[in-house]
Every structure is written in C-alpha cells, then in structure tokens.
Design a protein around this motif. Structure first.
Motif, PDB file in Angstrom:
ATOM      1  N   GLN A   5      33.817-119.170  17.543  1.00  0.00           N
ATOM      2  CA  GLN A   5      35.254-118.907  17.610  1.00  0.00           C
ATOM      3  C   GLN A   5      35.537-117.761  18.584  1.00  0.00           C
ATOM      4  OE1 GLN A   5      37.048-118.027  13.804  1.00  0.00           O
ATOM      5  NE2 GLN A   5      39.117-118.088  14.613  1.00  0.00           N
ATOM      6  N   ILE A   6      34.717-116.726  18.536  1.00  0.00           N
ATOM      7  CA  ILE A   6      34.871-115.590  19.449  1.00  0.00           C
ATOM      8  C   ILE A   6      34.678-116.049  20.886  1.00  0.00           C
ATOM      9  CG2 ILE A   6      33.768-113.422  20.174  1.00  0.00           C
ATOM     10  CD1 ILE A   6      33.340-112.921  17.085  1.00  0.00           C
ATOM     11  N   GLN A   7      33.646-116.836  21.129  1.00  0.00           N
ATOM     12  CA  GLN A   7      33.389-117.364  22.474  1.00  0.00           C
ATOM     13  C   GLN A   7      34.573-118.202  22.964  1.00  0.00           C
ATOM     14  OE1 GLN A   7      30.458-116.895  24.572  1.00  0.00           O
ATOM     15  NE2 GLN A   7      32.019-117.636  25.977  1.00  0.00           N
ATOM     16  N   ALA A  12      39.348-118.697  26.394  1.00  0.00           N
ATOM     17  CA  ALA A  12      40.785-118.954  26.494  1.00  0.00           C
ATOM     18  C   ALA A  12      41.557-117.743  27.014  1.00  0.00           C
ATOM     19  CB  ALA A  12      41.329-119.378  25.138  1.00  0.00           C
ATOM     20  N   GLY A  13      40.869-116.614  27.204  1.00  0.00           N
ATOM     21  CA  GLY A  13      41.517-115.417  27.731  1.00  0.00           C
ATOM     22  C   GLY A  13      42.042-114.460  26.680  1.00  0.00           C
ATOM     23  N   GLY A  17      41.992-110.481  20.989  1.00  0.00           N
ATOM     24  CA  GLY A  17      41.846-111.227  19.734  1.00  0.00           C
ATOM     25  C   GLY A  17      40.390-111.485  19.385  1.00  0.00           C
ATOM     26  N   ALA A  18      39.589-111.811  20.396  1.00  0.00           N
ATOM     27  CA  ALA A  18      38.163-112.075  20.169  1.00  0.00           C
ATOM     28  C   ALA A  18      37.456-110.821  19.670  1.00  0.00           C
ATOM     29  CB  ALA A  18      37.510-112.581  21.451  1.00  0.00           C
ATOM     30  N   PHE A  19      37.732-109.701  20.316  1.00  0.00           N
ATOM     31  CA  PHE A  19      37.088-108.453  19.888  1.00  0.00           C
ATOM     32  C   PHE A  19      37.611-108.005  18.532  1.00  0.00           C
ATOM     33  CE2 PHE A  19      35.317-108.362  24.050  1.00  0.00           C
ATOM     34  CZ  PHE A  19      34.161-107.607  23.911  1.00  0.00           C
ATOM     35  N   GLN A  20      38.880-108.197  18.295  1.00  0.00           N
ATOM     36  CA  GLN A  20      39.437-107.822  16.995  1.00  0.00           C
ATOM     37  C   GLN A  20      38.782-108.642  15.882  1.00  0.00           C
ATOM     38  OE1 GLN A  20      43.679-107.638  17.058  1.00  0.00           O
ATOM     39  NE2 GLN A  20      43.771-106.503  15.145  1.00  0.00           N
ATOM     40  N   LEU A  21      38.562-109.931  16.117  1.00  0.00           N
ATOM     41  CA  LEU A  21      37.900-110.785  15.144  1.00  0.00           C
ATOM     42  C   LEU A  21      36.464-110.315  14.905  1.00  0.00           C
ATOM     43  CD1 LEU A  21      37.832-113.318  13.333  1.00  0.00           C
ATOM     44  CD2 LEU A  21      37.180-114.627  15.379  1.00  0.00           C
ATOM     45  N   HIS A  53      43.702 -99.441  19.308  1.00  0.00           N
ATOM     46  CA  HIS A  53      43.020 -99.437  18.011  1.00  0.00           C
ATOM     47  C   HIS A  53      41.758-100.306  18.063  1.00  0.00           C
ATOM     48  CE1 HIS A  53      45.456-103.102  17.546  1.00  0.00           C
ATOM     49  NE2 HIS A  53      44.608-103.472  16.600  1.00  0.00           N
ATOM     50  N   VAL A  54      41.779-101.369  18.845  1.00  0.00           N
ATOM     51  CA  VAL A  54      40.604-102.223  19.013  1.00  0.00           C
ATOM     52  C   VAL A  54      39.553-101.482  19.830  1.00  0.00           C
ATOM     53  CG1 VAL A  54      39.750-104.420  19.945  1.00  0.00           C
ATOM     54  CG2 VAL A  54      41.970-104.333  18.778  1.00  0.00           C
ATOM     55  N   LEU A  55      39.985-100.789  20.853  1.00  0.00           N
ATOM     56  CA  LEU A  55      39.085-100.001  21.697  1.00  0.00           C
ATOM     57  C   LEU A  55      38.359 -98.927  20.884  1.00  0.00           C
ATOM     58  CD1 LEU A  55      38.361 -99.480  24.788  1.00  0.00           C
ATOM     59  CD2 LEU A  55      40.103 -97.722  24.668  1.00  0.00           C
TER      60      LEU A  55
END
Length: 137
Positions: A5-7, A12-13, A17-21, A53-55
């Motif tokens: 899902q992350i990949q 998809a750009g 969202g990928a890093f947050q997940l 916050h993700v960073l």
C-alpha cells in the motif's frame, strides 16, 4: 500488505500519505521500506512533500536504531533536518524533544562506532541537530 500500500501511494505521488501510513504503524522496518521506495530527492523536493508533523515523526523514528540501515538513515536525516521549518508552530512545540533524542542517538552511535565509515557524516548531523536545539530554545 502495508508495504504494498505504501509503495502504491508513493507511485501515485502521495508521498506524505505514504510516510504517514508507515510512521503510524510504529514499525521501523515499514518506515525504512518507505524510505527505500522513494529517494530523498523525491521526498524532499524542493519543495518538501512531507508536512512538518510527518517530518518530525520521521526524524524521531529513524533515530530509534541508527545501526540498521545507517547509510539510508543518514541520507534521510540529513535531508529531513534541512527541511525543518522552525517558524511552524507545531514544529517549534515538538522540535526540542525530537532533536534531543536524535542528539542522544547520534552521540551514542559515534562513540560506540568510532571507526564507522559514516561517522563524519553523523557528526555533521549532530552539529545541525545542536544548531536546531540552540535556535529553538
């Protein structure tokens, strides 16, 4: 399942969202999977694709174990530290705690591995971390 899902999100750009997940799973292996799936150039731009916050969460989790995937973590931490926005209120609030933990982990790694090939780069990260701590106190 989550790695796929992350990949897909990265493809998809949806970098943030990928890093947050990955970060919300609290699984360092999943975080490093996300780091491997997207080069730092893509993640950090300019402009950076990560919200502050993700960073900060990424910095915090990458610092948890500096011995595994040290080269990947060094590259990501360097870019992440250069993209910290100290004018952001959320960043200012959480920066001291995150930076002190990173500082502790970097110092521990450098002293435990005095001949490691990345020691010089980790010392540079330590200087950046110290600067961010002093500039935010």
């Amino acid at each position: 399942m989550q790695a796929a899902q992350i990949q897909a999100m990265i493809n998809a750009g949806d970098i943030n969202g990928a890093f947050q997940l990955a970060l919300s799973a609290a699984d360092l292996a999943l975080v490093t999977t996300a780091c491997r799936a997207a080069s730092p150039d893509v993640v950090f731009g300019p402009p950076t694709r990560l919200k502050q916050h993700v960073l900060l969460s990424l910095i915090q989790q990458l610092a948890a174990d500096m011995t595994q995937d040290a080269n990947l973590k060094q590259k990501y931490l360097e870019e992440a530290l250069m993209n910290v926005d100290t004018s952001n209120p959320v960043t200012r609030e959480h920066l001291p705690v995150v930076m002190r933990e990173l500082q502790k982990q970097l110092m521990a790694f450098v002293s435990a591995n005095p001949n490691h090939i990345l020691n010089k780069k980790f010392k540079v990260l330590l200087m950046i971390t110290n600067s961010l701590i002093k500039g935010n106190v």
